[in-house]
Motif scaffolding. Structure first.
Motif, PDB file in Angstrom:
ATOM      1  N   LYS A 276       0.818  -1.200   0.000  1.00 49.66           N
ATOM      2  CA  LYS A 276       0.000   0.000   0.000  1.00 49.66           C
ATOM      3  C   LYS A 276       0.853   1.251   0.000  1.00 49.66           C
ATOM      4  O   LYS A 276       1.945   1.264   0.547  1.00 49.66           O
ATOM      5  CB  LYS A 276      -0.897   0.005   1.232  1.00 49.66           C
ATOM      6  CG  LYS A 276      -2.053  -0.936   1.079  1.00 49.66           C
ATOM      7  CD  LYS A 276      -2.724  -1.187   2.395  1.00 49.66           C
ATOM      8  CE  LYS A 276      -2.061  -2.323   3.092  1.00 49.66           C
ATOM      9  NZ  LYS A 276      -2.760  -2.952   4.135  1.00 49.66           N
ATOM     10  N   GLU A 277       0.317   2.256  -0.602  1.00 50.08           N
ATOM     11  CA  GLU A 277       0.943   3.570  -0.496  1.00 50.08           C
ATOM     12  C   GLU A 277       0.709   4.065   0.924  1.00 50.08           C
ATOM     13  O   GLU A 277      -0.339   3.813   1.507  1.00 50.08           O
ATOM     14  CB  GLU A 277       0.272   4.540  -1.480  1.00 50.08           C
ATOM     15  CG  GLU A 277       0.647   4.313  -2.933  1.00 50.08           C
ATOM     16  CD  GLU A 277       2.107   4.608  -3.209  1.00 50.08           C
ATOM     17  OE1 GLU A 277       2.594   5.633  -2.712  1.00 50.08           O
ATOM     18  OE2 GLU A 277       2.757   3.801  -3.902  1.00 50.08           O
ATOM     19  N   VAL A 278       1.698   4.740   1.483  1.00 46.90           N
ATOM     20  CA  VAL A 278       1.467   5.296   2.802  1.00 46.90           C
ATOM     21  C   VAL A 278       1.708   6.796   2.769  1.00 46.90           C
ATOM     22  O   VAL A 278       2.460   7.310   1.963  1.00 46.90           O
ATOM     23  CB  VAL A 278       2.355   4.653   3.887  1.00 46.90           C
ATOM     24  CG1 VAL A 278       1.935   3.245   4.149  1.00 46.90           C
ATOM     25  CG2 VAL A 278       3.808   4.731   3.504  1.00 46.90           C
ATOM     26  N   SER A 279       1.023   7.447   3.665  1.00 43.99           N
ATOM     27  CA  SER A 279       1.144   8.892   3.746  1.00 43.99           C
ATOM     28  C   SER A 279       1.732   9.243   5.094  1.00 43.99           C
ATOM     29  O   SER A 279       1.465   8.589   6.088  1.00 43.99           O
ATOM     30  CB  SER A 279      -0.246   9.503   3.600  1.00 43.99           C
ATOM     31  OG  SER A 279      -0.222  10.849   3.978  1.00 43.99           O
ATOM     32  N   SER A 280       2.564  10.265   5.103  1.00 41.65           N
ATOM     33  CA  SER A 280       3.061  10.691   6.401  1.00 41.65           C
ATOM     34  C   SER A 280       2.375  11.987   6.836  1.00 41.65           C
ATOM     35  O   SER A 280       2.786  12.617   7.782  1.00 41.65           O
ATOM     36  CB  SER A 280       4.568  10.851   6.369  1.00 41.65           C
ATOM     37  OG  SER A 280       4.929  11.605   5.247  1.00 41.65           O
ATOM     38  N   GLU A 281       1.329  12.326   6.113  1.00 37.64           N
ATOM     39  CA  GLU A 281       0.560  13.493   6.539  1.00 37.64           C
ATOM     40  C   GLU A 281      -0.259  13.147   7.767  1.00 37.64           C
ATOM     41  O   GLU A 281      -0.665  12.007   7.951  1.00 37.64           O
ATOM     42  CB  GLU A 281      -0.375  13.934   5.408  1.00 37.64           C
ATOM     43  CG  GLU A 281       0.296  14.881   4.451  1.00 37.64           C
ATOM     44  CD  GLU A 281      -0.650  15.286   3.343  1.00 37.64           C
ATOM     45  OE1 GLU A 281      -1.800  15.615   3.669  1.00 37.64           O
ATOM     46  OE2 GLU A 281      -0.227  15.252   2.182  1.00 37.64           O
ATOM     47  N   ARG A 282      -0.482  14.147   8.577  1.00 36.31           N
ATOM     48  CA  ARG A 282      -1.193  13.879   9.817  1.00 36.31           C
ATOM     49  C   ARG A 282      -2.509  14.625   9.812  1.00 36.31           C
ATOM     50  O   ARG A 282      -2.631  15.706   9.253  1.00 36.31           O
ATOM     51  CB  ARG A 282      -0.354  14.354  10.998  1.00 36.31           C
ATOM     52  CG  ARG A 282       1.039  13.762  11.028  1.00 36.31           C
ATOM     53  CD  ARG A 282       1.073  12.381  11.612  1.00 36.31           C
ATOM     54  NE  ARG A 282       1.048  12.418  13.051  1.00 36.31           N
ATOM     55  CZ  ARG A 282       2.120  12.310  13.835  1.00 36.31           C
ATOM     56  NH1 ARG A 282       3.304  12.179  13.301  1.00 36.31           N
ATOM     57  NH2 ARG A 282       2.010  12.332  15.138  1.00 36.31           N
ATOM     58  N   ILE A 283      -3.498  14.005  10.436  1.00 35.89           N
ATOM     59  CA  ILE A 283      -4.758  14.719  10.602  1.00 35.89           C
ATOM     60  C   ILE A 283      -5.135  14.727  12.074  1.00 35.89           C
ATOM     61  O   ILE A 283      -4.890  13.779  12.794  1.00 35.89           O
ATOM     62  CB  ILE A 283      -5.905  14.139   9.743  1.00 35.89           C
ATOM     63  CG1 ILE A 283      -6.058  12.635   9.976  1.00 35.89           C
ATOM     64  CG2 ILE A 283      -5.696  14.425   8.287  1.00 35.89           C
ATOM     65  CD1 ILE A 283      -7.317  12.096   9.371  1.00 35.89           C
ATOM     66  N   SER A 284      -5.730  15.818  12.439  1.00 37.32           N
ATOM     67  CA  SER A 284      -6.052  16.004  13.850  1.00 37.32           C
ATOM     68  C   SER A 284      -7.212  15.121  14.272  1.00 37.32           C
ATOM     69  O   SER A 284      -8.077  14.775  13.471  1.00 37.32           O
ATOM     70  CB  SER A 284      -6.396  17.460  14.083  1.00 37.32           C
ATOM     71  OG  SER A 284      -6.983  17.609  15.347  1.00 37.32           O
ATOM     72  N   SER A 285      -7.219  14.759  15.513  1.00 32.56           N
ATOM     73  CA  SER A 285      -8.292  13.932  16.042  1.00 32.56           C
ATOM     74  C   SER A 285      -9.489  14.774  16.450  1.00 32.56           C
ATOM     75  O   SER A 285     -10.551  14.245  16.754  1.00 32.56           O
ATOM     76  CB  SER A 285      -7.792  13.156  17.251  1.00 32.56           C
ATOM     77  OG  SER A 285      -7.470  14.064  18.277  1.00 32.56           O
TER      78      SER A 285
END
Lengths: 105, 592
Positions: B263-272
């Motif tokens: 799978k492609e992975v992202s290192s972007e983060r999203i807030s909870s």
């Protein structure tokens, strides 16, 4: 006709057989079917019959209209209900039964 | 899907070139049925017959009809459907609900429906015959629209209409040769026979290229249809049983999507959506496209965490899908208002969609397909499933797990962040959740009741969070009318304190401080007073000293004066005795 004593016993004089025989070209089954049917007709139905022989190869559309699957196929349009007979008509008893003709024998 | 279409395109081109180029791989005809092409690696064998067999009502007719319709509509391959069971108009009305307009397709010469009527009672067999009539009909139908696809449904009806088995079998063999000669990709359907045989009349012995078995099972009152490619000569294919579904869009087969983990992975983060929770993850929140499990006992605020996440996603102008298995959307909206989360505005903006259904509405696989479809349509950035625990009521643990694996795989492929909530029944922190998904997810939050002093408080832990630094501390999780927040639990001399105990401890501390401050000021004043007192004392002593000094001085002066006077007097007396007035005068001058 009165002299045709092989006619069905319970049926009137004006029985007129309209038959359509579907064949395919000159296949062995077709050739046999035509020959066998002609003999039967000459013997039991003459002259109160009309036989139409149709080559399905020539008229493929008719195969769908008449719900044709197995060939050779004989359709008795009249008298009575429509009946279908398949095969090379070699079994005379079955053909007669299918046509609604009961022989004395 | 695109790959499949390309294959289809290449194959239609091939047809035009009379297949001059020989391929190493078997050419395939894509069915257009969701998932089936993936299992078969591109579709059914091109130009060869395929047998689809199964019990009554398992979807044979529909699958074969969809093959024809998809061929006509999506791949520009006209098809012939020869029905031995249903009449053409019956078929048309049966599949109208699936959005298949057979009549129109027929008018466009993309499809030809042919109903074959056989009734044993109407037919008298009088000798040798063959099925040339059927061949002519079929051949004519194929040629009239240039069909590439043919379906014979259900060929076995011939056996009930005609009695001469020897002829029939010989003719069947001829039929398959005929179909291959015509170069059409054909599907033949057959009823499942007794015992181990795939079809009642042993059709599988004629169709040797590809056999697909459909199955319809009811387990725990919930029905699941399954599909298995029994045989596919000359190619690789999925060998498992794959659940499939019939709904308003036709058939969907669900392969276990990616067997490979690429799978492609992202290192972007999203807030909870909870700032203090984000700070537990190094201040940034979850990874985009990761899977988050929130587990906890009843009433620990799992739904609130999920709703708060949804609110955050929508607040960033991204789409979010919320699958609720327990509460109705309106109920969630109302409940979340009480913690200052207004989700209604996101719904109005079209950023948030709720899909509420009871898990028992349909089988587990159906849920998965339903979820798939909605996700495909809505294209969300985040998906919430609340709670997955309820799915256990419609499937076994392993089924639920397998479903969730597929769902997570699918979502990760699409780079969609997913949040599950799960109810854990035991209050002891277990290593595994009920669904056993904890090993699959990237981040696992555990909300737990902490009982002490006759009250319950919520404690939040991060059990794991792959690939990021995260706090290992327990935080107290509070739900107030302002929203959710995490409070550091109080580590006092008496251990970990939460809730009112924490508040009490805080108050106690505050009192202590006040008391201390008060004491300090009092002491300061005391010192001041003492100082003043001493200072005044010093002043008075000084005054006393001065007066004493003055007194002493006065005595001294008086003494001197007295002595002086005495001296003078004595001098005068002496002078007087001497009668020397002049001496007296000079002496007095000298004194001065």
């Amino acid at each position: 006709m009165t002299e045709q004593n092989q006619l069905p016993l319970d049926q009137g004089e004006n029985q007129f057989f309209r038959l359509r025989l579907f064949v395919i070209g000159a296949s062995p089954n077709s050739v046999r079917a035509i020959a066998n049917l002609k003999i039967i007709c000459e013997r039991y139905l003459k002259p109160n019959y009309e036989l139409e022989i149709i080559d399905v190869y020539q008229q493929p559309l008719i195969a769908r209209e008449e719900q044709i699957i197995a060939l050779p196929l004989l359709i008795k349009k009249s008298p009575g209900v429509e009946r279908k007979l398949i095969g090379d008509m070699s079994n005379t008893d079955k053909v007669l039964k299918g046509l609604g003709i009961f022989t004395e024998s | 899907m695109r790959v499949v279409k390309q294959i289809g395109f290449i194959m239609t081109k091939l047809h035009k070139k009379q297949q001059l180029i020989t391929f190493e791989q078997l050419p395939k005809t894509p069915t257009g049925i969701t998932g089936l092409d993936e299992i078969t690696g591109g579709g059914l064998p091109n130009g060869r017959p395929t047998l689809i067999c199964g019990e009554a009502g398992c979807g044979k007719t529909l699958m074969s009809l969809e093959f024809i319709v998809r061929g006509a509509t999506e791949f520009n391959e006209p098809g012939v459907f020869m029905a031995f069971e249903e009449k053409a108009d019956e078929l048309a009305s049966n599949v109208a609900s699936l959005g298949f307009d057979l009549i129109k397709l027929q008018d466009d010469k993309k499809l030809r429906l042919d109903h074959v009527h056989i009734d044993r009672s109407e037919i008298e067999e009088t000798g040798e015959y063959d099925l040339e009539g059927l061949f002519i009909r079929l051949g004519f139908a194929i040629d009239s629209i240039g069909a590439k696809r043919v379906v014979l449904d259900t060929l076995e009806n011939l056996f009930s209409g005609l009695s001469n088995q020897i002829i029939l079998r010989a003719e069947l063999r001829r039929l398959f040769t005929f179909l291959k000669e015509k170069g059409v990709t054909a599907i033949i359907t057959g009823e499942k026979g007794d015992g181990s045989s795939l079809t009642r009349q042993g059709l599988e012995e004629y169709v040797s290229d590809c056999v697909i078995l459909l199955d319809h099972r009811v387990i725990n009152q919930i029905s699941t249809r399954r599909l298995r490619v029994v045989k596919y000569r000359g190619t690789q294919h999925g060998t498992n049983e794959y659940p499939f579904l019939i709904d308003e869009d036709g058939i969907s087969v669900l392969p276990v999507t990616s067997l490979r983990l690429e799978k492609e992975v992202s290192s972007e983060r999203i807030s909870s959506g909870i700032p203090s929770l984000d700070s537990m993850f190094g201040g940034k929140g979850f990874f985009q496209g990761s899977s988050i499990l929130v587990s906890g006992t009843a009433g620990t605020g799992k739904t609130s965490i999920a709703a708060s996440f949804a609110n955050e996603v929508c607040g960033n102008k991204k789409r979010c899908l919320y699958f609720a298995f327990e509460e109705a959307p309106k109920q969630i909206l109302r409940n979340m208002k009480s913690i200052n989360l207004d989700l209604q505005k996101h719904i109005d903006n079209g950023l948030l969609e709720f899909h509420a259904s009871r898990p028992t509405l349909y089988g587990i696989e159906m849920h998965l397909v339903a979820i798939y479809k909605i996700i495909k349509r809505f294209k969300p950035a985040a998906v919430i499933l609340d709670p997955i625990t309820n799915l256990i009521t419609v499937g076994s643990v392993s089924e639920v797990k397998s479903m969730l694996i597929r769902l997570i795989d699918f979502l990760q492929d699409e780079q969609i962040t997913v949040m599950f909530t799960a109810l854990s029944l035991n209050t002891v922190v277990s290593e595994q959740t009920d669904e056993g998904v904890s090993s699959l997810v990237d981040t696992w939050l555990l909300v737990r009741d902490i009982e002490s002093n006759g009250e319950r408080n919520r404690g939040l832990y991060i059990m794991k969070s792959r690939g990021m630094s995260h706090s290992n501390q327990v935080r107290e999780f509070t739900i107030t009318d302002k929203g959710l927040s995490l409070v550091d639990v109080y580590l006092g001399p008496d251990g970990v304190l939460t809730g009112s105990a924490r508040e009490a401890q805080k108050l106690r501390e505050k009192t202590g401080v006040a008391l201390r401050e008060f004491a300090i000021t009092r002491k300061d004043k005391e010192i001041l007073r003492r100082r003043m007192m001493l200072e005044s004392k010093i002043a008075s002593l000084q005054a006393e000293f001065e007066s004493t000094e003055e007194e002493l001085n006065k005595i001294y002066l008086e003494e001197e004066l007295k002595q002086d006077i005495i001296e003078r007097n004595r001098q005068e007396i002496t002078d007087i005795r001497r009668g020397n007035a002049d001496t007296l005068k000079s002496k007095s001058k000298r004194k001065k």
